[in-house]
Design a protein around this motif. Structure first.
Motif, PDB file in Angstrom:
ATOM      1  N   GLY A 124       0.790  -1.228   0.000  1.00 36.67           N
ATOM      2  CA  GLY A 124       0.000   0.000   0.000  1.00 36.67           C
ATOM      3  C   GLY A 124       0.816   1.269   0.000  1.00 36.67           C
ATOM      4  O   GLY A 124       0.312   2.335   0.379  1.00 36.67           O
ATOM      5  N   LYS A 125       2.081   1.191  -0.452  1.00 35.17           N
ATOM      6  CA  LYS A 125       2.957   2.354  -0.460  1.00 35.17           C
ATOM      7  C   LYS A 125       3.435   2.648  -1.872  1.00 35.17           C
ATOM      8  O   LYS A 125       3.423   1.792  -2.749  1.00 35.17           O
ATOM      9  N   THR A 126       3.891   3.877  -2.086  1.00 35.71           N
ATOM     10  CA  THR A 126       4.438   4.227  -3.391  1.00 35.71           C
ATOM     11  C   THR A 126       5.890   3.802  -3.529  1.00 35.71           C
ATOM     12  O   THR A 126       6.379   3.581  -4.634  1.00 35.71           O
ATOM     13  N   GLY A 127       6.590   3.727  -2.407  1.00 35.85           N
ATOM     14  CA  GLY A 127       8.023   3.477  -2.436  1.00 35.85           C
ATOM     15  C   GLY A 127       8.832   4.759  -2.477  1.00 35.85           C
ATOM     16  O   GLY A 127      10.067   4.718  -2.503  1.00 35.85           O
ATOM     17  N   TYR A 128       8.155   5.900  -2.469  1.00 37.93           N
ATOM     18  CA  TYR A 128       8.837   7.196  -2.519  1.00 37.93           C
ATOM     19  C   TYR A 128       8.640   7.990  -1.227  1.00 37.93           C
ATOM     20  O   TYR A 128       9.021   9.153  -1.138  1.00 37.93           O
ATOM     21  N   GLU A 129       8.021   7.361  -0.224  1.00 38.20           N
ATOM     22  CA  GLU A 129       7.788   8.040   1.043  1.00 38.20           C
ATOM     23  C   GLU A 129       9.113   8.369   1.743  1.00 38.20           C
ATOM     24  O   GLU A 129      10.150   7.741   1.488  1.00 38.20           O
ATOM     25  N   THR A 130       9.078   9.333   2.636  1.00 39.74           N
ATOM     26  CA  THR A 130      10.255   9.645   3.436  1.00 39.74           C
ATOM     27  C   THR A 130      10.435   8.562   4.504  1.00 39.74           C
ATOM     28  O   THR A 130       9.473   7.882   4.894  1.00 39.74           O
ATOM     29  N   PRO A 131      11.664   8.381   4.985  1.00 43.68           N
ATOM     30  CA  PRO A 131      11.856   7.440   6.093  1.00 43.68           C
ATOM     31  C   PRO A 131      10.977   7.761   7.295  1.00 43.68           C
ATOM     32  O   PRO A 131      10.441   6.851   7.942  1.00 43.68           O
ATOM     33  N   GLU A 132      10.792   9.050   7.578  1.00 43.50           N
ATOM     34  CA  GLU A 132       9.967   9.442   8.727  1.00 43.50           C
ATOM     35  C   GLU A 132       8.522   9.002   8.549  1.00 43.50           C
ATOM     36  O   GLU A 132       7.873   8.533   9.498  1.00 43.50           O
ATOM     37  N   ALA A 133       8.005   9.136   7.339  1.00 42.27           N
ATOM     38  CA  ALA A 133       6.624   8.736   7.077  1.00 42.27           C
ATOM     39  C   ALA A 133       6.450   7.234   7.231  1.00 42.27           C
ATOM     40  O   ALA A 133       5.436   6.763   7.777  1.00 42.27           O
ATOM     41  N   LEU A 134       7.411   6.473   6.763  1.00 43.85           N
ATOM     42  CA  LEU A 134       7.312   5.024   6.887  1.00 43.85           C
ATOM     43  C   LEU A 134       7.434   4.588   8.340  1.00 43.85           C
ATOM     44  O   LEU A 134       6.723   3.692   8.793  1.00 43.85           O
ATOM     45  N   GLU A 135       8.340   5.222   9.087  1.00 43.14           N
ATOM     46  CA  GLU A 135       8.493   4.865  10.496  1.00 43.14           C
ATOM     47  C   GLU A 135       7.258   5.220  11.306  1.00 43.14           C
ATOM     48  O   GLU A 135       6.974   4.583  12.330  1.00 43.14           O
ATOM     49  N   ALA A 136       6.508   6.217  10.863  1.00 45.56           N
ATOM     50  CA  ALA A 136       5.306   6.631  11.594  1.00 45.56           C
ATOM     51  C   ALA A 136       4.123   5.708  11.340  1.00 45.56           C
ATOM     52  O   ALA A 136       3.109   5.813  12.039  1.00 45.56           O
ATOM     53  N   ASP A 137       4.238   4.821  10.354  1.00 44.30           N
ATOM     54  CA  ASP A 137       3.134   3.914   9.998  1.00 44.30           C
ATOM     55  C   ASP A 137       3.292   2.621  10.796  1.00 44.30           C
ATOM     56  O   ASP A 137       3.967   1.676  10.368  1.00 44.30           O
ATOM     57  N   ALA A 138       2.639   2.565  11.954  1.00 46.82           N
ATOM     58  CA  ALA A 138       2.780   1.414  12.847  1.00 46.82           C
ATOM     59  C   ALA A 138       2.256   0.133  12.207  1.00 46.82           C
ATOM     60  O   ALA A 138       2.829  -0.948  12.395  1.00 46.82           O
ATOM     61  N   ASP A 139       1.166   0.220  11.457  1.00 45.48           N
ATOM     62  CA  ASP A 139       0.606  -0.972  10.814  1.00 45.48           C
ATOM     63  C   ASP A 139       1.575  -1.532   9.783  1.00 45.48           C
ATOM     64  O   ASP A 139       1.756  -2.755   9.673  1.00 45.48           O
ATOM     65  N   LEU A 140       2.197  -0.654   9.012  1.00 42.87           N
ATOM     66  CA  LEU A 140       3.174  -1.098   8.025  1.00 42.87           C
ATOM     67  C   LEU A 140       4.350  -1.784   8.709  1.00 42.87           C
ATOM     68  O   LEU A 140       4.773  -2.880   8.292  1.00 42.87           O
ATOM     69  N   LYS A 141       4.880  -1.169   9.746  1.00 43.43           N
ATOM     70  CA  LYS A 141       6.030  -1.742  10.436  1.00 43.43           C
ATOM     71  C   LYS A 141       5.701  -3.114  11.014  1.00 43.43           C
ATOM     72  O   LYS A 141       6.514  -4.041  10.928  1.00 43.43           O
ATOM     73  N   ALA A 142       4.501  -3.244  11.557  1.00 40.54           N
ATOM     74  CA  ALA A 142       4.096  -4.532  12.123  1.00 40.54           C
ATOM     75  C   ALA A 142       3.988  -5.592  11.034  1.00 40.54           C
ATOM     76  O   ALA A 142       4.410  -6.745  11.222  1.00 40.54           O
ATOM     77  N   ARG A 143       3.447  -5.229   9.894  1.00 42.56           N
ATOM     78  CA  ARG A 143       3.297  -6.189   8.801  1.00 42.56           C
ATOM     79  C   ARG A 143       4.658  -6.599   8.237  1.00 42.56           C
ATOM     80  O   ARG A 143       4.891  -7.776   7.956  1.00 42.56           O
ATOM     81  N   VAL A 144       5.542  -5.630   8.076  1.00 41.56           N
ATOM     82  CA  VAL A 144       6.885  -5.935   7.594  1.00 41.56           C
ATOM     83  C   VAL A 144       7.603  -6.881   8.552  1.00 41.56           C
ATOM     84  O   VAL A 144       8.289  -7.820   8.134  1.00 41.56           O
ATOM     85  N   GLU A 145       7.423  -6.670   9.846  1.00 41.28           N
ATOM     86  CA  GLU A 145       8.091  -7.519  10.822  1.00 41.28           C
ATOM     87  C   GLU A 145       7.532  -8.942  10.801  1.00 41.28           C
ATOM     88  O   GLU A 145       8.282  -9.919  10.936  1.00 41.28           O
ATOM     89  N   VAL A 146       6.235  -9.090  10.617  1.00 40.88           N
ATOM     90  CA  VAL A 146       5.651 -10.430  10.508  1.00 40.88           C
ATOM     91  C   VAL A 146       6.261 -11.185   9.332  1.00 40.88           C
ATOM     92  O   VAL A 146       6.615 -12.366   9.430  1.00 40.88           O
ATOM     93  N   ILE A 147       6.399 -10.495   8.211  1.00 42.46           N
ATOM     94  CA  ILE A 147       7.005 -11.115   7.029  1.00 42.46           C
ATOM     95  C   ILE A 147       8.454 -11.479   7.314  1.00 42.46           C
ATOM     96  O   ILE A 147       8.927 -12.574   6.955  1.00 42.46           O
ATOM     97  N   ARG A 148       9.180 -10.593   7.955  1.00 40.98           N
ATOM     98  CA  ARG A 148      10.590 -10.832   8.268  1.00 40.98           C
ATOM     99  C   ARG A 148      10.767 -12.059   9.149  1.00 40.98           C
ATOM    100  O   ARG A 148      11.647 -12.902   8.915  1.00 40.98           O
ATOM    101  N   LEU A 149       9.928 -12.161  10.161  1.00 43.70           N
ATOM    102  CA  LEU A 149      10.028 -13.297  11.078  1.00 43.70           C
ATOM    103  C   LEU A 149       9.730 -14.612  10.378  1.00 43.70           C
ATOM    104  O   LEU A 149      10.326 -15.649  10.698  1.00 43.70           O
ATOM    105  N   GLU A 150       8.827 -14.581   9.394  1.00 38.69           N
ATOM    106  CA  GLU A 150       8.468 -15.818   8.694  1.00 38.69           C
ATOM    107  C   GLU A 150       9.513 -16.223   7.665  1.00 38.69           C
ATOM    108  O   GLU A 150       9.810 -17.410   7.494  1.00 38.69           O
ATOM    109  N   ILE A 151      10.103 -15.255   6.970  1.00 35.17           N
ATOM    110  CA  ILE A 151      11.056 -15.594   5.922  1.00 35.17           C
ATOM    111  C   ILE A 151      12.433 -15.919   6.491  1.00 35.17           C
ATOM    112  O   ILE A 151      13.230 -16.632   5.861  1.00 35.17           O
ATOM    113  N   GLY A 152      12.731 -15.441   7.697  1.00 38.37           N
ATOM    114  CA  GLY A 152      14.050 -15.661   8.281  1.00 38.37           C
ATOM    115  C   GLY A 152      14.505 -17.111   8.265  1.00 38.37           C
ATOM    116  O   GLY A 152      15.611 -17.419   7.779  1.00 38.37           O
TER     117      GLY A 152
END
Length: 364
Positions: A209-237
């Motif tokens: 759901g992102k453009t890929g052009y967001e600022t680092p601050e905007a991405l860090e402020a998106d708690a739902d995104l960070k949680a989803r990315v971490e779930v993926i990271r834990l599974e692929i590890g």
């Protein structure tokens, strides 16, 4: 004596900054060494106010340099990440930015003799059991820091430090494509897991759901995104042969999008819980390699027609470009990396002693 003084150098390496130590100046046993380094950095504390850390993973880094234990190397280099808000030192990854300062540090500390003109320092990277060659400007046998080289994410110019990586493919995960495939599916999303010096997971930003052009601050402020990315990271590890990665700093998670400024691909990288203001050295090398790997997510986004003709790839990141020189071939449809190289700069900022409580370590 209530404090112990330890010789230390602060250097900027690439787009990071860290403490450089000679291995002989630190405790020999790992638990005591880690306690010393945490005290030196001021961890755990979000501000690292009682140490030299900069309250961010990119400025809470450590290089330990010593005599070579590899017959083809001139010096050993161990990278250690001090976790900012935890009492933990992580040795599970390499750092190509601090690597840029290792050759100069080794020469300055008398660990390796400089040549006249340019000194090639062969560095044994202990974290990944692989070699790199850094070309250090040494006119008159002294390290030169000023010059005309410019890298995005660092103001001004400095002496160029070209770095060649000799054998980094699969150095952490055991294979360039750890799962054996150019694409995996996790949580319903396609991704590419790759390791050419740094384990990286590449996802389409649009799939999250992102453009890929967001600022680092905007991405860090998106708690739902960070949680989803971490779930993926834990599974692929585990599929990347990394085991449980809950308390590891790898793999890095990279959201990609089509380039906006003439590069090969646009990136936003979680490292893994903060968003990089640029992109890590080995992260850039792994992403560049994915861009020329048939079937990968990055190759789809980059759309490079003839991968064997590629010489340089410009990886876009939040503060500019990262140029990776590539020499690859296709053998039976599989990518073979013959060479990956890049340009960094470094500068010595301070040399002196860092103090830690004597209760942590009384010294040698």
């Amino acid at each position: 004596m209530s404090q112990t003084a330890i010789p230390c150098t602060v250097m900027r390496g690439g787009t990071s900054k860290g403490l450089y130590f000679r291995v002989c100046d630190l405790p020999a046993d790992t638990p005591t060494r880690d306690a010393v380094l945490l005290a030196a950095m001021g961890s755990p504390d979000p501000r690292q106010i009682d140490g030299l850390g900069g309250a961010h993973p990119l400025t809470s880094k450590i290089a330990v340099v010593g005599p070579p234990t590899h017959p083809g190397a001139d010096v050993d280099y161990l990278f250690l990440q001090a976790v900012v808000d935890e009492a933990r030192i992580d040795d599970g990854q390499n750092c190509g930015n601090l690597l840029a300062g290792v050759g100069a540090f080794a020469i300055e500390e008398g660990l390796f003799l400089a040549q006249h003109g340019v000194t090639n320092v062969r560095i044994n990277m202990l974290n990944t059991r692989s070699l790199a060659v850094a070309a250090i400007q040494t006119p008159g046998g002294r390290v030169r820091y000023d010059g005309d080289a410019r890298i995005d994410g660092v103001p001004g110019t400095a002496a160029p430090i070209p770095i060649d990586f000799l054998d980094v493919a699969g150095s952490t995960c055991g294979a360039l494509l750890p799962s054996g495939k150019a694409r995996d599916v996790v949580q319903g999303l396609e991704l590419t897991a790759i390791d050419n010096g740094m384990p990286v997971v590449i996802l389409r930003a649009a799939d999250l759901g992102k453009t890929g052009y967001e600022t680092p601050e905007a991405l860090e402020a998106d708690a739902d995104l960070k949680a989803r990315v971490e779930v993926i990271r834990l599974e692929i590890g585990p599929r990347m042969n990394l085991g449980d990665v809950a308390r590891k700093t790898v793999p890095k998670m990279c959201l990609v999008a089509p380039p906006r400024h003439g590069g090969a691909i646009c990136t936003r990288t979680f490292i893994p819980h903060r968003v990089h203001e640029a992109i890590g050295v080995f992260g850039a090398v792994s992403v560049a390699t994915a861009c020329v790997t048939p079937g990968s997510i990055a190759a789809e986004v980059a759309g490079i027609a003839d991968v064997e003709a590629v010489k340089d790839l410009e990886i876009e990141h939040p503060t500019g470009f990262f140029t990776v020189a590539m020499d690859v071939s296709l053998v039976d449809g599989q990518i073979q990396v013959r060479r990956s190289a890049l340009l960094r700069t470094a500068r010595r900022l301070m040399r002196g002693e860092v103090y830690v409580p004597a209760s942590v370590w009384g010294g040698t």
